[in-house]
Design an enzyme around this catalytic site. Sequence first.
Site, PDB file in Angstrom:
ATOM      1  N   THR A 125       6.938 -33.612  41.284  1.00 22.42           N
ATOM      2  CA  THR A 125       7.036 -32.621  42.365  1.00 22.42           C
ATOM      3  C   THR A 125       6.191 -31.393  42.058  1.00 22.42           C
ATOM      4  O   THR A 125       5.800 -30.672  42.969  1.00 22.42           O
ATOM      5  CB  THR A 125       8.499 -32.190  42.557  1.00 22.42           C
ATOM      6  OG1 THR A 125       9.071 -31.958  41.279  1.00 22.42           O
ATOM      7  CG2 THR A 125       9.303 -33.251  43.290  1.00 22.42           C
TER       8      THR A 125
ATOM      9  N   ASP B 103       5.259 -28.501  32.449  1.00 24.70           N
ATOM     10  CA  ASP B 103       5.440 -28.579  30.992  1.00 24.70           C
ATOM     11  C   ASP B 103       4.989 -27.288  30.312  1.00 24.70           C
ATOM     12  O   ASP B 103       5.627 -26.790  29.381  1.00 24.70           O
ATOM     13  CB  ASP B 103       4.645 -29.756  30.408  1.00 24.70           C
ATOM     14  CG  ASP B 103       5.027 -31.087  31.033  1.00 24.70           C
ATOM     15  OD1 ASP B 103       5.995 -31.121  31.808  1.00 24.70           O
ATOM     16  OD2 ASP B 103       4.340 -32.087  30.755  1.00 24.70           O
TER      17      ASP B 103
ATOM     18  N   TYR C 240      -1.396 -41.568  36.587  1.00 24.41           N
ATOM     19  CA  TYR C 240      -0.866 -40.259  36.976  1.00 24.41           C
ATOM     20  C   TYR C 240      -1.786 -39.596  38.001  1.00 24.41           C
ATOM     21  O   TYR C 240      -1.345 -39.131  39.048  1.00 24.41           O
ATOM     22  CB  TYR C 240      -0.749 -39.378  35.722  1.00 24.41           C
ATOM     23  CG  TYR C 240      -0.166 -38.013  35.979  1.00 24.41           C
ATOM     24  CD1 TYR C 240       1.192 -37.774  35.792  1.00 24.41           C
ATOM     25  CD2 TYR C 240      -0.967 -36.957  36.404  1.00 24.41           C
ATOM     26  CE1 TYR C 240       1.728 -36.520  36.031  1.00 24.41           C
ATOM     27  CE2 TYR C 240      -0.442 -35.715  36.648  1.00 24.41           C
ATOM     28  CZ  TYR C 240       0.900 -35.494  36.446  1.00 24.41           C
ATOM     29  OH  TYR C 240       1.436 -34.247  36.691  1.00 24.41           O
TER      30      TYR C 240
HETATM   31  C1  GLA Z   1       3.888 -34.909  33.340  1.00 22.18           C
HETATM   32  C2  GLA Z   1       3.079 -33.700  33.791  1.00 22.18           C
HETATM   33  C3  GLA Z   1       3.914 -32.719  34.596  1.00 22.18           C
HETATM   34  C4  GLA Z   1       4.713 -33.422  35.692  1.00 22.18           C
HETATM   35  C5  GLA Z   1       5.408 -34.670  35.154  1.00 22.18           C
HETATM   36  C6  GLA Z   1       6.055 -35.474  36.239  1.00 22.18           C
HETATM   37  O1  GLA Z   1       4.825 -34.544  32.390  1.00 22.18           O
HETATM   38  O2  GLA Z   1       2.521 -33.039  32.684  1.00 22.18           O
HETATM   39  O3  GLA Z   1       3.097 -31.709  35.127  1.00 22.18           O
HETATM   40  O4  GLA Z   1       3.889 -33.734  36.784  1.00 22.18           O
HETATM   41  O5  GLA Z   1       4.531 -35.523  34.455  1.00 22.18           O
HETATM   42  O6  GLA Z   1       7.078 -34.768  36.823  1.00 22.18           O
END
Ligand code: GLA
Length: 389
Positions: free
Chosen positions: A43, A180, A229
């Site tokens: 999200t 993160d 991703y």
């Molecule tokens: C990874 C990315 C985050 C986020 C998550 C999924 O950890 O670094 O920015 O998008 O995936 O929620």
Amino acid sequence: MNIDKGKIMLTTKVIDAFDYYFNQKPEHLIKAPGSVNLIGEHTDYNQGFVFPCAIDFYTYVGITRRSDQSVKLVALDMDDQDYFSLTEPLTPHPTKTWVNYVKGVVNEMMKLGKEISGFNLVICGDIPQGAGLSSSASLEVAVAKAISKLHAFKLNKIKLAQIAQAAENNFAGCACGIMDQLISACGIKDHAIAIDCNTYKLTKVEFPQDLAIMMVDSNVKRGLVDSEYNQRREQCEQVADYFSIKSLRQLPLDIFKLEKHRIDPVLANRAQHVLEENQRVLAMIGALYVHDLPSISRLMAESHESLKTLFEVTIPEVDYLVKVISDELGQECGVRMTGGGFGGCVVVILPQDRVNDLIPIIKGKYKKKMGLDASIYLSTPAQGVAAVF
Ligand code: GLA
């Protein structure tokens, strides 16, 4: 006072390495935590809501200024060293990802017009790598803070997180969101932090003391993760383009539902996950606040199911871990995959007094079914990036 011997050892390790490699003491020692996301997956780059907390596992970096324009790096856990010069244009290292996290941060700071002098840097840490517990984000944040402190730059925690995220996007090749890096910078001890990734408004929610946060690593390392991703992110952006909006955050769920049948089914599934996951985050904030474990359990189960069937980022090993844990504790726990997916960890919220019994059950069943060892970590919510000195 509880003296955590493990963390003292990490501090000593950096200091000893500085002496060994550079014959000097670090001027500053910074620690930045890893993190675990309780709910709100995929999200953040859709400007939605996330609900992570920082964990009591850290990347430590020691730094000193050099009199020339060289940057000398030592990564103790990788048993590796590297060097680059600030007088030449910075480009990503072709093979060493860890170097790119550092170089990327330097590059972003230079883009902001900051004048950076040469420095020596030693890195070590105890965050499990490739487990979805943000070891790379914590390295970026630690480096950003270390460089900022060395030069007395006035950069607040949100800015540090933005620099760290841009480093990952532009130098490590992952189009990740801000979650993160932001939680590694802004975590608050004993609290989960709800983040509005549209406005960067942070809301802290005290984590109940009688509940534990358990992370179960499937030990399936995330292969091909960046390409998958980045593809998920592009799919979400395509739906936003279809509705002529900046991001999925601007799309109300009911409008989406009216139009859904006109959209490519795969893209529609991705968007549906994001829109409903945002609502689950908001519900989870309330549920955690009032300590409503059955609702936490339901919301985390729905999140996992959606990541499995609509967003398609889970793997059989992680699905199995979720099943074992929910079969065992039912509504007495919340459990779901956490992080980007394609391997990594499951996060469990459960009563403290159920932890010890659960661990051997998870390990035993997982080994029997998948032939793999599950690694289990426990943490209370930790404080974000800080200078030890
Ligand atoms: C990874 C990315 C985050 C986020 C998550 C999924 O950890 O670094 O920015 O998008 O995936 O929620």
